[in-house]
Design a protein around this motif. Structure first.
Motif, PDB file in Angstrom:
ATOM      1  N   LEU A  23     -46.141  13.553 -36.500  1.00  0.00           N
ATOM      2  CA  LEU A  23     -46.710  12.550 -35.130  1.00  0.00           C
ATOM      3  C   LEU A  23     -44.987  13.385 -34.481  1.00  0.00           C
ATOM      4  O   LEU A  23     -45.332  13.174 -32.962  1.00  0.00           O
ATOM      5  CB  LEU A  23     -46.505  11.392 -35.872  1.00  0.00           C
ATOM      6  N   ILE A  24     -43.944  13.067 -34.922  1.00  0.00           N
ATOM      7  CA  ILE A  24     -42.526  13.182 -34.090  1.00  0.00           C
ATOM      8  C   ILE A  24     -43.040  14.876 -33.859  1.00  0.00           C
ATOM      9  O   ILE A  24     -42.322  14.977 -32.602  1.00  0.00           O
ATOM     10  CB  ILE A  24     -41.458  13.018 -35.325  1.00  0.00           C
ATOM     11  N   MET A  25     -42.793  15.682 -34.246  1.00  0.00           N
ATOM     12  CA  MET A  25     -42.915  16.899 -33.934  1.00  0.00           C
ATOM     13  C   MET A  25     -44.129  17.283 -32.571  1.00  0.00           C
ATOM     14  O   MET A  25     -43.891  17.904 -32.678  1.00  0.00           O
ATOM     15  CB  MET A  25     -43.127  17.721 -35.224  1.00  0.00           C
ATOM     16  N   PHE A  26     -44.972  16.411 -33.464  1.00  0.00           N
ATOM     17  CA  PHE A  26     -46.309  16.435 -32.309  1.00  0.00           C
ATOM     18  C   PHE A  26     -45.513  15.959 -30.766  1.00  0.00           C
ATOM     19  O   PHE A  26     -45.948  16.769 -29.534  1.00  0.00           O
ATOM     20  CB  PHE A  26     -47.180  16.300 -33.084  1.00  0.00           C
ATOM     21  N   CYS A  27     -45.360  14.695 -30.713  1.00  0.00           N
ATOM     22  CA  CYS A  27     -45.212  14.127 -29.840  1.00  0.00           C
ATOM     23  C   CYS A  27     -43.793  14.977 -29.216  1.00  0.00           C
ATOM     24  O   CYS A  27     -43.936  14.935 -27.468  1.00  0.00           O
ATOM     25  CB  CYS A  27     -44.339  12.621 -30.067  1.00  0.00           C
ATOM     26  N   LEU A  28     -42.632  15.480 -29.955  1.00  0.00           N
ATOM     27  CA  LEU A  28     -41.774  16.213 -29.166  1.00  0.00           C
ATOM     28  C   LEU A  28     -42.364  17.641 -28.134  1.00  0.00           C
ATOM     29  O   LEU A  28     -41.612  17.692 -27.638  1.00  0.00           O
ATOM     30  CB  LEU A  28     -40.477  16.857 -30.384  1.00  0.00           C
ATOM     31  N   GLY A  29     -43.367  18.510 -29.561  1.00  0.00           N
ATOM     32  CA  GLY A  29     -44.385  19.497 -28.424  1.00  0.00           C
ATOM     33  C   GLY A  29     -44.422  19.194 -27.120  1.00  0.00           C
ATOM     34  O   GLY A  29     -44.531  19.820 -25.936  1.00  0.00           O
ATOM     35  N   ILE A  30     -45.298  18.274 -27.264  1.00  0.00           N
ATOM     36  CA  ILE A  30     -46.090  17.531 -26.109  1.00  0.00           C
ATOM     37  C   ILE A  30     -44.414  17.075 -24.770  1.00  0.00           C
ATOM     38  O   ILE A  30     -45.090  17.527 -23.827  1.00  0.00           O
ATOM     39  CB  ILE A  30     -46.802  16.253 -26.298  1.00  0.00           C
ATOM     40  N   SER A  31     -43.689  16.530 -25.951  1.00  0.00           N
ATOM     41  CA  SER A  31     -42.305  16.504 -24.321  1.00  0.00           C
ATOM     42  C   SER A  31     -42.053  17.725 -23.425  1.00  0.00           C
ATOM     43  O   SER A  31     -41.623  16.923 -22.921  1.00  0.00           O
ATOM     44  CB  SER A  31     -41.615  15.696 -24.944  1.00  0.00           C
ATOM     45  N   PHE A  32     -41.748  18.571 -24.716  1.00  0.00           N
ATOM     46  CA  PHE A  32     -41.254  20.334 -24.483  1.00  0.00           C
ATOM     47  C   PHE A  32     -42.286  20.450 -23.291  1.00  0.00           C
ATOM     48  O   PHE A  32     -42.093  21.195 -22.471  1.00  0.00           O
ATOM     49  CB  PHE A  32     -41.182  21.272 -25.147  1.00  0.00           C
ATOM     50  N   GLY A  33     -44.056  20.021 -23.267  1.00  0.00           N
ATOM     51  CA  GLY A  33     -44.443  21.190 -22.516  1.00  0.00           C
ATOM     52  C   GLY A  33     -44.528  19.800 -20.710  1.00  0.00           C
ATOM     53  O   GLY A  33     -44.417  20.533 -19.890  1.00  0.00           O
ATOM     54  N   LEU A  34     -44.018  18.980 -21.209  1.00  0.00           N
ATOM     55  CA  LEU A  34     -44.035  17.836 -19.784  1.00  0.00           C
ATOM     56  C   LEU A  34     -43.120  18.661 -19.540  1.00  0.00           C
ATOM     57  O   LEU A  34     -43.024  18.988 -17.636  1.00  0.00           O
ATOM     58  CB  LEU A  34     -44.196  16.463 -20.393  1.00  0.00           C
ATOM     59  N   TYR A  35     -42.067  19.177 -19.417  1.00  0.00           N
ATOM     60  CA  TYR A  35     -40.949  18.971 -19.048  1.00  0.00           C
ATOM     61  C   TYR A  35     -40.593  20.664 -18.863  1.00  0.00           C
ATOM     62  O   TYR A  35     -40.270  20.542 -17.752  1.00  0.00           O
ATOM     63  CB  TYR A  35     -39.648  18.645 -19.818  1.00  0.00           C
ATOM     64  N   THR A  36     -41.324  21.329 -19.458  1.00  0.00           N
ATOM     65  CA  THR A  36     -41.085  22.487 -18.821  1.00  0.00           C
ATOM     66  C   THR A  36     -41.820  23.354 -17.944  1.00  0.00           C
ATOM     67  O   THR A  36     -41.286  23.724 -16.813  1.00  0.00           O
ATOM     68  CB  THR A  36     -41.892  23.222 -20.009  1.00  0.00           C
TER      69      THR A  36
END
Length: 210
Positions: A23-36
Motif C-alpha cells: 500500500l505504501i509503494m502504491f500510494c507513493l506511486g499515486i503521489s509521484f503521478g500527481l506531482y508529475t
C-alpha cells in the motif's frame, strides 16, 4: 459471509506487513503521478491536451470497437499479472514487485490528476467514469496478487539462503485457489473496463466535450 470475512481478516493479520508495504509503494506511486502532472512543462501539457481532446472527440462520435478494446484490455492486464506472478517464483522478485506497485500507482495518479487539473474541473466526470469503475476491482486484486507473490518470493529467499528453516508459510496453503479467485475478479474488471466504462466515457464526452 461471516466465514469469508473472518478468513479475510485472518489473512490480513497474518500478512499485514506485506499489505502495508504494498500500500505504501502504491500510494507513493499515486503521489509521484500527481506531482508529475503538477510540475509538467507547458509544451508537454499542450501535447497531452491536444491528444486528449482528439481522443474525446473520437470516442464521442465514433462507434466502439469492443473486440479490439477487449484484446487491448486483456493484453494490458496480462502485462501486469504475469510479471508479478513470475517474480513471485524467484528469490529476488520482491524488490521488483514493489517497483511494479509503484509504477501502477504512478500511472493511476498521473492519469487521474491530468484529467482533473487540465480541463479545469470538466475532467472530473471523465476521470471518474474512465478510471474508477474497473479499478474498484483491479486495485484490490493487484494488491492481493502482490502480497501473494511477495510471500512466495520470500519463501524462495528463505529456501536459498536459510536452508535450515523448513517450516512452510501457512499463508501459501491453497495459493492456487487464491490465484484463481484473483483471476476471476480480474476478469470481472476486464468486462467492466471493456463494456461498461466505454459507454460511460462516451456519454460524458458527448455531454461535456462535443
Amino acid at each position: 459471509m461471516n466465514f469469508l470475512l473472518s478468513k479475510l481478516n485472518a489473512t490480513f493479520r497474518d500478512k499485514k506487513a506485506y499489505f502495508f508495504i504494498v500500500l505504501i509503494m502504491f500510494c507513493l506511486g499515486i503521489s509521484f503521478g500527481l506531482y508529475t502532472v503538477k510540475y509538467m512543462g507547458a509544451s508537454d501539457r499542450k501535447d497531452l491536451i491536444s491528444y486528449f481532446s482528439s481522443f474525446t472527440n473520437s470516442i464521442g462520435s465514433q462507434p466502439i470497437n469492443y473486440g479490439t478494446l477487449l484484446f487491448e484490455v486483456i493484453k494490458k492486464n496480462i502485462l501486469i499479472i504475469i510479471p508479478i506472478f513470475v517474480l513471485g517464483l524467484t528469490f529476488f522478485g520482491a524488490p521488483v514487485i514493489l517497483i511494479l506497485d509503484l509504477l501502477k500507482g504512478f500511472t493511476l495518479g498521473y492519469t487521474f490528476s491530468f484529467m482533473v487539473t487540465t480541463f479545469e474541473g470538466k475532467g472530473v466526470g471523465l476521470a471518474l467514469v474512465s478510471i474508477i469503475p474497473q479499478n474498484l476491482i483491479y486495485i484490490p486484486c493487484f494488491i492481493a496478487l502482490s502480497v501473494i507473490s511477495l510471500s512466495m518470493s520470500t519463501e524462495k529467499l528463505k529456501g536459498k539462503f536459510f536452508k535450515q528453516i523448513k517450516s512452510k508459510d501457512p499463508f501459501l496453503d491453497g495459493v492456487l485457489n487464491k490465484l484463481i479467485g484473483i483471476l476471476v475478479l480480474f476478469a470481472i474488471g476486464i468486462v467492466i473496463e471493456t463494456y461498461v466504462s466505454p459507454s460511460l466515457i462516451k456519454f460524458v464526452a458527448q455531454k461535456f466535450y462535443l
